[in-house]
Scaffold this active site. Structure first.
Site, mmCIF file in Angstrom:
data_model
loop_
_atom_site.group_PDB
_atom_site.id
_atom_site.type_symbol
_atom_site.label_atom_id
_atom_site.label_comp_id
_atom_site.label_asym_id
_atom_site.label_seq_id
_atom_site.Cartn_x
_atom_site.Cartn_y
_atom_site.Cartn_z
ATOM 1 N N LYS A 195 -14.374 8.335 81.030
ATOM 2 C CA LYS A 195 -14.481 7.400 79.904
ATOM 3 C C LYS A 195 -15.656 6.462 80.158
ATOM 4 O O LYS A 195 -15.545 5.512 80.932
ATOM 5 C CB LYS A 195 -13.167 6.608 79.798
ATOM 6 N N GLY A 247 -15.917 -1.839 87.128
ATOM 7 C CA GLY A 247 -16.105 -2.790 86.043
ATOM 8 C C GLY A 247 -15.680 -4.176 86.481
ATOM 9 O O GLY A 247 -15.775 -4.524 87.668
ATOM 10 N N SER A 248 -15.172 -4.956 85.544
ATOM 11 C CA SER A 248 -14.847 -6.351 85.838
ATOM 12 C C SER A 248 -13.538 -6.470 86.625
ATOM 13 O O SER A 248 -12.645 -5.631 86.498
ATOM 14 C CB SER A 248 -14.731 -7.133 84.532
ATOM 15 N N THR A 249 -13.431 -7.523 87.397
ATOM 16 C CA THR A 249 -12.209 -7.799 88.154
ATOM 17 C C THR A 249 -11.030 -8.002 87.197
ATOM 18 O O THR A 249 -9.915 -7.559 87.458
ATOM 19 C CB THR A 249 -12.427 -9.026 89.063
ATOM 20 N N GLU A 250 -11.323 -8.634 86.070
ATOM 21 C CA GLU A 250 -10.294 -8.892 85.058
ATOM 22 C C GLU A 250 -9.656 -7.577 84.573
ATOM 23 O O GLU A 250 -8.430 -7.435 84.564
ATOM 24 C CB GLU A 250 -11.006 -9.608 83.909
ATOM 25 N N GLY A 252 -9.913 -4.705 86.082
ATOM 26 C CA GLY A 252 -9.348 -4.059 87.273
ATOM 27 C C GLY A 252 -7.889 -4.447 87.484
ATOM 28 O O GLY A 252 -7.052 -3.613 87.824
ATOM 29 N N GLU A 269 -13.633 -0.622 91.843
ATOM 30 C CA GLU A 269 -14.904 -1.163 92.324
ATOM 31 C C GLU A 269 -15.272 -2.246 91.325
ATOM 32 O O GLU A 269 -15.635 -1.954 90.193
ATOM 33 C CB GLU A 269 -15.926 -0.039 92.390
ATOM 34 N N CYS A 303 -23.384 -4.912 90.660
ATOM 35 C CA CYS A 303 -22.195 -5.535 91.233
ATOM 36 C C CYS A 303 -22.498 -6.149 92.593
ATOM 37 O O CYS A 303 -21.831 -7.089 93.000
ATOM 38 C CB CYS A 303 -21.048 -4.540 91.294
ATOM 39 N N GLU A 400 -19.285 -14.762 88.722
ATOM 40 C CA GLU A 400 -20.244 -13.665 88.589
ATOM 41 C C GLU A 400 -20.979 -13.820 87.268
ATOM 42 O O GLU A 400 -20.368 -13.813 86.200
ATOM 43 C CB GLU A 400 -19.518 -12.319 88.643
HETATM 44 P P1 NAP Z 1 -15.190 -4.121 81.565
HETATM 45 O O1 NAP Z 1 -14.477 -4.607 80.383
HETATM 46 O O2 NAP Z 1 -14.582 -4.256 82.889
HETATM 47 O O3 NAP Z 1 -15.542 -2.573 81.263
HETATM 48 C C1 NAP Z 1 -15.608 -1.529 82.194
HETATM 49 C C2 NAP Z 1 -14.939 -0.281 81.624
HETATM 50 O O4 NAP Z 1 -13.533 -0.490 81.449
HETATM 51 C C3 NAP Z 1 -15.449 0.113 80.257
HETATM 52 O O5 NAP Z 1 -15.486 1.527 80.173
HETATM 53 C C4 NAP Z 1 -14.402 -0.478 79.348
HETATM 54 O O6 NAP Z 1 -14.344 0.101 78.073
HETATM 55 C C5 NAP Z 1 -13.148 -0.187 80.120
HETATM 56 N N1 NAP Z 1 -11.995 -1.015 79.732
HETATM 57 C C6 NAP Z 1 -11.983 -2.219 79.111
HETATM 58 N N2 NAP Z 1 -10.720 -2.670 78.969
HETATM 59 C C7 NAP Z 1 -9.905 -1.738 79.517
HETATM 60 C C8 NAP Z 1 -8.492 -1.619 79.696
HETATM 61 N N3 NAP Z 1 -7.656 -2.580 79.279
HETATM 62 N N4 NAP Z 1 -8.007 -0.523 80.307
HETATM 63 C C9 NAP Z 1 -8.827 0.437 80.751
HETATM 64 N N5 NAP Z 1 -10.153 0.396 80.605
HETATM 65 C C10 NAP Z 1 -10.709 -0.676 80.006
HETATM 66 O O7 NAP Z 1 -16.637 -4.755 81.638
HETATM 67 P P2 NAP Z 1 -17.381 -5.569 80.476
HETATM 68 O O8 NAP Z 1 -16.405 -6.338 79.636
HETATM 69 O O9 NAP Z 1 -18.254 -4.651 79.756
HETATM 70 O O10 NAP Z 1 -18.256 -6.572 81.357
HETATM 71 C C11 NAP Z 1 -17.716 -7.846 81.676
HETATM 72 C C12 NAP Z 1 -18.085 -8.259 83.065
HETATM 73 O O11 NAP Z 1 -17.677 -7.269 83.992
HETATM 74 C C13 NAP Z 1 -19.563 -8.403 83.353
HETATM 75 O O12 NAP Z 1 -20.062 -9.635 82.939
HETATM 76 C C14 NAP Z 1 -19.606 -8.268 84.834
HETATM 77 O O13 NAP Z 1 -19.284 -9.491 85.420
HETATM 78 C C15 NAP Z 1 -18.509 -7.265 85.116
HETATM 79 N N6 NAP Z 1 -19.033 -5.894 85.327
HETATM 80 C C16 NAP Z 1 -19.037 -5.410 86.580
HETATM 81 C C17 NAP Z 1 -19.554 -4.152 86.812
HETATM 82 C C18 NAP Z 1 -19.596 -3.574 88.193
HETATM 83 O O14 NAP Z 1 -20.418 -2.708 88.443
HETATM 84 N N7 NAP Z 1 -18.733 -3.969 89.080
HETATM 85 C C19 NAP Z 1 -20.062 -3.391 85.769
HETATM 86 C C20 NAP Z 1 -20.005 -3.910 84.470
HETATM 87 C C21 NAP Z 1 -19.483 -5.158 84.270
HETATM 88 P P3 NAP Z 1 -15.209 -0.533 76.870
HETATM 89 O O15 NAP Z 1 -16.388 -1.240 77.431
HETATM 90 O O16 NAP Z 1 -15.616 0.660 76.120
HETATM 91 O O17 NAP Z 1 -14.283 -1.442 76.132
#
Ligand code: NAP
Ligand code: MG
Length: 498
Positions: A195, A247-250, A252, A269, A303, A400
């Site tokens: 995904k 992705g985000s800790t939130e 995660g 991660e 990250c 972050e």
């Molecule tokens: P995110 O919400 O954590 O998105 C990462 C992935 O998770 C996307 O594919 C997203 O789908 C999916 N997702 C979202 N909600 C989900 C849920 N409830 N259950 C399962 N999967 C879900 O990241 P973001 O909102 O785009 O970015 C926000 C912050 O995350 C950034 O500002 C940064 O601090 C952090 N981030 C960290 C990394 C890293 O490499 N560690 C990468 C990106 C972002 P959709 O996007 O399609 O909704």
């Protein structure tokens, strides 16, 4: 629909691909969602729509899980020799190279990143990782274990694939994150539902053809585009064995909760707030270039970005001046332009978030050494920014930012314990760097830092052979290296009374 980029940068092939109708990839077939729903894909350089991607619904999630389960339990993939599996993964890597220029343009258009980096980092690393993991497929070993039970025994372990895996990835390195997830899972013999992030679905959509061309049997890799609801449906699905997330800790945390329904294996991660510690004996030219790259690369959307600098007060001003110079050298612009070194942020949302931190930093009294505001009048560009003399309680130091913004703080004693307390004063623990010519001090410092990776006289470079992952709220599980194979396999003990 218009692709609003200068045509001289975009090949006809890529232009045609982007404009074309896009499909989900389930059981090696290209299918449309039953709902007929699509979502818009935007160009981060100007906010304009460039494509429409299919939005998977609950029925497509079911179809993909069923296909992945069937492929895992029976059929050619389940029976395939490790050698043949390795050859397919290797072929996947070769095809990533073959289509490398095209993939780099797609990635640059969709994510905004400089095309040169997309080609030389994202694509090249993805191909290299496939080849590296291909080699492991024939080397996944168990042990023969002497036991002390009464009687005569033969006991051994088998390392078996964990099964059907949901892999949910972010938008900062769309192709590379897909490769980090797919390569070890495939080498181990798992099946996958991938995904991608809704902001950047294009390279994953292009991967579907490449996976079919490589010759993977039906159902081994399935690709579902859509938003977080698709991710959540996968996380909660009772017939998925493992979920791997970046992705985000939130999010995660939500994933860990969702996975409790059937106690899926989970690897996460997540975010970071990685420190760079510069001692007064560091080679300053090397440190300035490396620390600047550590935060400005990929517009700070890494990250492991080195977003907190602790520098000895003797070299603090020199380091700041050097970083300001590096920030000034950055060539911001359209990622597709080969001259660009810093592209836009991914989205309006991230742009707003990062601009909010620029304001907060100033309001809280940080000294702006470089940058400090948006760049240009359209798209999501932010100037590479250096904040000096920040303090530990400021939000720019604690949270972050995920943009090209670094906070710098001087220190004036070389006590490693007190420096380690500063470096470790964060909920995260993904990366860190130590800059010094004193190798004893460098390694002593490395031991004291609570992070999954510590670089010495460098910050950011990853290698296919080096395990990568987090301490604390940066997550758990290790990608790359043999550790990634362990992430996608589990151990079975066989004990035979002879
Ligand atoms: P995110 O919400 O954590 O998105 C990462 C992935 O998770 C996307 O594919 C997203 O789908 C999916 N997702 C979202 N909600 C989900 C849920 N409830 N259950 C399962 N999967 C879900 O990241 P973001 O909102 O785009 O970015 C926000 C912050 O995350 C950034 O500002 C940064 O601090 C952090 N981030 C960290 C990394 C890293 O490499 N560690 C990468 C990106 C972002 P959709 O996007 O399609 O909704
Ligand atoms: Mg989100």
């Amino acid at each position: 629909m218009n692709i609003l980029v200068k045509n001289d940068f975009l090949s006809t092939e890529v232009s045609n691909f982007v404009r074309a109708k896009h499909y989900l990839f389930i059981n090696n077939k290209k299918v449309l969602p039953r709902s007929g729903k699509t979502f818009d894909v935007l160009n981060p350089a100007n906010g304009q729509k460039i494509a429409e991607a299919p939005e998977a619904g609950p029925e497509e999630v079911e179809d993909a899980v069923r296909a992945a389960r069937a492929a895992f339990e029976s059929g050619p993939w389940a029976r395939m020799s490790p050698n043949d599996r390795g050859k397919l993964v290797w072929k996947f890597g070769e095809l990533l190279e073959k289509y490398g220029d095209e993939l780099a343009q797609i990635e640059s258009l969709d994510n905004g990143k400089p095309v040169t980096y997309a080609r030389n980092v994202d694509v090249a690393f993805s191909a290299e990782l496939m080849r590296y993991m291909a080699g492991w497929s024939t080397k996944i070993l168990g042990n023969s274990i002497p036991v002390s039970l009464p009687g005569d025994w033969h006991a051994y372990t088998l390392r078996e694939p964990v099964g059907v895996c949901a892999q949910i990835i972010p938008w900062n390195f769309p192709l590379l994150m897909a490769a980090w997830k797919l390569a070890p899972a495939l080498a181990a013999g798992c099946t996958i539902i991938l995904k991608p992030a809704e902001q950047t679905p294009l390279s994953a959509l292009r991967l579907a053809d490449i996976i079919a061309e490589a010759g993977f049997p039906a159902g081994v890799v399935n690709i579902l585009t859509g938003d977080g609801r698709v991710g959540a449906a996968l996380v909660e699905h009772p017939d998925i064995d493992k979920v791997a997330f970046t992705g985000s800790t939130e999010v995660g945390k939500l994933i860990m909760k969702g996975a409790t329904s059937n106690l899926k294996k989970v690897s996460l991660e997540l975010g970071g707030k990685s420190p760079a510690i510069v001692f007064d004996d560091a080679d300053l030219d090397v440190a300035i270039a490396g620390v600047a790259n550590g935060i400005f690369f990929n517009s700070g959307q890494c990250c492991t970005a080195g977003s907190r600098i602790y520098a000895h007060k003797k070299i603090f001003d020199k380091l700041m001046a050097g970083l300001a110079l590096e920030a000034g050298k950055a060539k911001l612009g359209l990622g597709l332009d080969p001259a660009t070194t810093v592209g836009p942020l991914i989205s309006d949302e991230q742009f707003g978030k990062v601009c909010g931190y620029l304001e907060a930093g100033r309001r809280d009294g940080a000294e702006v050494v470089a940058g400090g505001s948006r760049w240009g009048t359209e798209g999501y560009f932010v100037q590479p920014t250096v904040f000096a003399h920040t303090t530990p309680e400021m939000s720019v130091v604690r949270e972050e930012i995920f943009g090209p913004v670094v906070c710098a703080m001087p220190f004036d004693d070389d006590d490693l314990e007190s420096l380690a307390r500063k470096a470790n004063d964060t909920v995260y623990g993904l990366g860190a760097s130590v800059w010094t010519r004193d190798i004893g001090r460098a390694h002593k410092m490395a031991r004291r830092i609570k992070a999954g990776t510590v670089w010495i006289n460098s910050h950011l470079p990853n290698d296919v052979a080096l395990p990568f992952g987090g301490f604390k709220q940066s997550g758990f599980g290790r990608e790359m290296g043999y550790e990634a194979i362990e992430l996608y396999t589990h151990v079975k003990t066989v004990a035979a009374s002879l």
